[in-house]
Scaffold this motif. Sequence first.
Motif, short mmCIF file in Angstrom:
data_model
loop_
_atom_site.label_atom_id
_atom_site.label_comp_id
_atom_site.label_asym_id
_atom_site.label_seq_id
_atom_site.Cartn_x
_atom_site.Cartn_y
_atom_site.Cartn_z
N PRO A 13 -0.68 -5.04 -7.96
CA PRO A 13 0.11 -3.34 -7.56
C PRO A 13 -0.68 -2.65 -7.39
CG PRO A 13 1.34 -5.34 -8.82
CD PRO A 13 0.34 -5.43 -8.98
N ILE A 14 -1.13 -1.24 -6.24
CA ILE A 14 -1.13 -0.41 -6.87
C ILE A 14 -0.36 0.63 -7.65
CG2 ILE A 14 -1.88 1.64 -5.46
CD1 ILE A 14 -1.76 0.47 -2.43
N HIS A 15 0.93 0.09 -7.92
CA HIS A 15 1.74 1.21 -8.67
C HIS A 15 1.81 0.26 -9.67
CE1 HIS A 15 1.38 4.27 -5.80
NE2 HIS A 15 1.53 3.37 -4.48
N LEU A 16 1.12 -0.31 -10.72
CA LEU A 16 1.71 -1.05 -11.31
C LEU A 16 2.00 -0.80 -12.10
CD1 LEU A 16 1.90 -4.12 -12.57
CD2 LEU A 16 -0.24 -4.20 -13.09
N TYR A 17 1.37 -0.21 -13.03
CA TYR A 17 2.27 1.01 -14.72
C TYR A 17 3.68 1.42 -14.06
CZ TYR A 17 -1.73 -1.79 -16.38
OH TYR A 17 -3.34 -2.12 -17.12
N GLU A 18 3.18 2.36 -12.98
CA GLU A 18 4.26 3.04 -12.65
C GLU A 18 5.61 1.16 -12.44
OE1 GLU A 18 6.22 5.80 -9.04
OE2 GLU A 18 4.32 5.33 -8.81
N LEU A 35 4.81 -11.27 -18.38
CA LEU A 35 3.87 -11.58 -17.09
C LEU A 35 3.97 -13.44 -17.37
CD1 LEU A 35 2.22 -10.34 -14.78
CD2 LEU A 35 0.27 -9.99 -16.36
N ALA A 36 3.82 -13.79 -16.46
CA ALA A 36 4.11 -15.03 -16.33
C ALA A 36 1.76 -15.30 -15.80
CB ALA A 36 4.31 -15.53 -14.83
N HIS A 37 1.80 -16.35 -16.86
CA HIS A 37 0.78 -17.13 -16.19
C HIS A 37 -0.62 -15.76 -16.32
CE1 HIS A 37 1.85 -15.73 -12.48
NE2 HIS A 37 1.84 -17.80 -12.55
N PRO A 38 -0.72 -14.54 -17.28
CA PRO A 38 -1.94 -13.51 -17.49
C PRO A 38 -3.71 -13.94 -17.39
CG PRO A 38 -1.23 -13.54 -19.88
CD PRO A 38 -0.12 -14.39 -18.55
N GLU A 39 -4.08 -14.98 -17.65
CA GLU A 39 -5.03 -16.36 -17.94
C GLU A 39 -5.69 -16.25 -16.63
OE1 GLU A 39 -1.50 -19.41 -17.72
OE2 GLU A 39 -2.20 -17.09 -19.06
N ARG A 40 -4.59 -15.93 -15.35
CA ARG A 40 -4.90 -16.36 -14.03
C ARG A 40 -5.36 -15.17 -12.72
NH1 ARG A 40 -1.17 -20.81 -11.46
NH2 ARG A 40 -2.64 -20.93 -9.52
N TYR A 41 -5.75 -14.27 -13.32
CA TYR A 41 -5.88 -12.79 -12.87
C TYR A 41 -7.19 -13.06 -12.68
CZ TYR A 41 -0.32 -12.95 -12.17
OH TYR A 41 0.91 -13.43 -13.13
N LEU A 42 -7.86 -14.16 -11.76
CA LEU A 42 -9.43 -13.44 -11.80
C LEU A 42 -10.21 -12.10 -11.82
CD1 LEU A 42 -10.49 -16.35 -9.27
CD2 LEU A 42 -9.58 -16.23 -11.40
N TYR A 91 9.57 -12.98 -10.33
CA TYR A 91 9.61 -12.19 -9.56
C TYR A 91 8.20 -11.45 -9.01
CZ TYR A 91 14.29 -11.54 -10.03
OH TYR A 91 16.24 -11.65 -9.90
N MET A 92 8.09 -11.33 -7.97
CA MET A 92 6.77 -10.43 -7.17
C MET A 92 7.03 -8.66 -7.56
SD MET A 92 3.22 -10.93 -6.64
CE MET A 92 3.45 -12.57 -5.76
N MET A 93 6.49 -8.15 -8.75
CA MET A 93 5.70 -7.25 -8.30
C MET A 93 5.29 -5.90 -7.81
SD MET A 93 5.12 -6.77 -12.72
CE MET A 93 3.60 -7.23 -12.68
N LEU A 142 11.23 -12.15 -16.10
CA LEU A 142 9.91 -13.12 -15.16
C LEU A 142 9.33 -12.60 -14.49
CD1 LEU A 142 7.28 -15.36 -16.51
CD2 LEU A 142 8.74 -16.61 -14.74
N VAL A 143 8.33 -11.74 -14.45
CA VAL A 143 6.95 -11.12 -13.29
C VAL A 143 5.81 -11.68 -13.56
CG1 VAL A 143 8.37 -8.88 -13.82
CG2 VAL A 143 6.09 -9.56 -15.09
N GLU A 144 5.51 -11.22 -11.67
CA GLU A 144 3.64 -12.10 -11.64
C GLU A 144 3.38 -11.11 -10.71
OE1 GLU A 144 3.47 -15.28 -9.31
OE2 GLU A 144 5.15 -15.17 -8.01
N MET A 145 2.37 -11.67 -9.82
CA MET A 145 1.65 -10.64 -9.46
C MET A 145 0.92 -11.21 -8.43
SD MET A 145 -1.44 -8.26 -12.37
CE MET A 145 0.07 -8.15 -13.03
N SER A 146 0.45 -11.22 -7.48
CA SER A 146 -0.70 -11.33 -6.35
C SER A 146 -2.05 -11.56 -7.46
CB SER A 146 -0.93 -10.61 -5.53
OG SER A 146 -1.87 -11.28 -4.93
#
Length: 252
Positions: A132-137, A151-158, A99-101, A123-127
């Motif tokens: 996301p602006i409201h990620l922690y919310e 959280l999928a592949h945190p190593e890929r979030y540059l 799921y995209m958050m 399983l969640v991901e982000m762009s």
Amino acid sequence: MLSFFRPKTVLQDLIPDNHVDIHSHLLPGIDDGARHFEDSLRLTRSLQSFGIAQFITTPHIIHHVWDNTGATIKLKEAATVLELEKHQITIPFRAAAEYMMDDHFVELFKKGDVLTLKANYVLVEMSYINPPIHLYEILFDLQVAGYIPVLAHPERYLFYHNNFEEYLKLKRAGCLFQLNLAAVVGYYGEEITKVAEKLLQKGMYNFVGSDVHHDNHVAAFEKKVRLKDLTPLREIITNNQFFKLDPSIPTL
């Protein structure tokens, strides 16, 4: 001095028998993974040859990009399982989702309309462009709703690479981390491999996933692991047994 010249380990040799893969894109024609059933069959057979014996495949749900629903995914799962059985593949094969958050995801989990990896693990991901602006919310509300974010592949979030504190903040916010295995062989680039190694050394990963979409991802398993210390990687690979499917429970 001879220790410096020990041969590197090939990634596929680290996958134990009866491994459970919790992140892949094997359902055909539903996202940017397998396009046709023939792709699903070939990819599944390839992953089986490495020791993977159970699959929780995870098609994307990204609003206005991959507008999959729980219902359409389960229908595709049922059809794919039947086709796999025709080719003598009867191992556990189940679909969840990645799921995209975003706001659409918030609507889904507040209604309880979520496909989970197991129980309440989602399983969640982000762009890859920005969080996301409201990620922690979102993470807070997701857990209030009774779910545990993986959280999928945190190593890929540059955007986190130069601010490691953000990874610590995500962990404190209740995120479990899933490593993409191809990261440790340099598939995504040297920088991502270094970040993955740092996260491994700090014990921040919980699970692994293949994230296989196509043949190039499968080929990465034949490459040598670029880590100095394999112990943390071996440990989190073993953790995937947590998701082992009970053979007495139907997959559909």
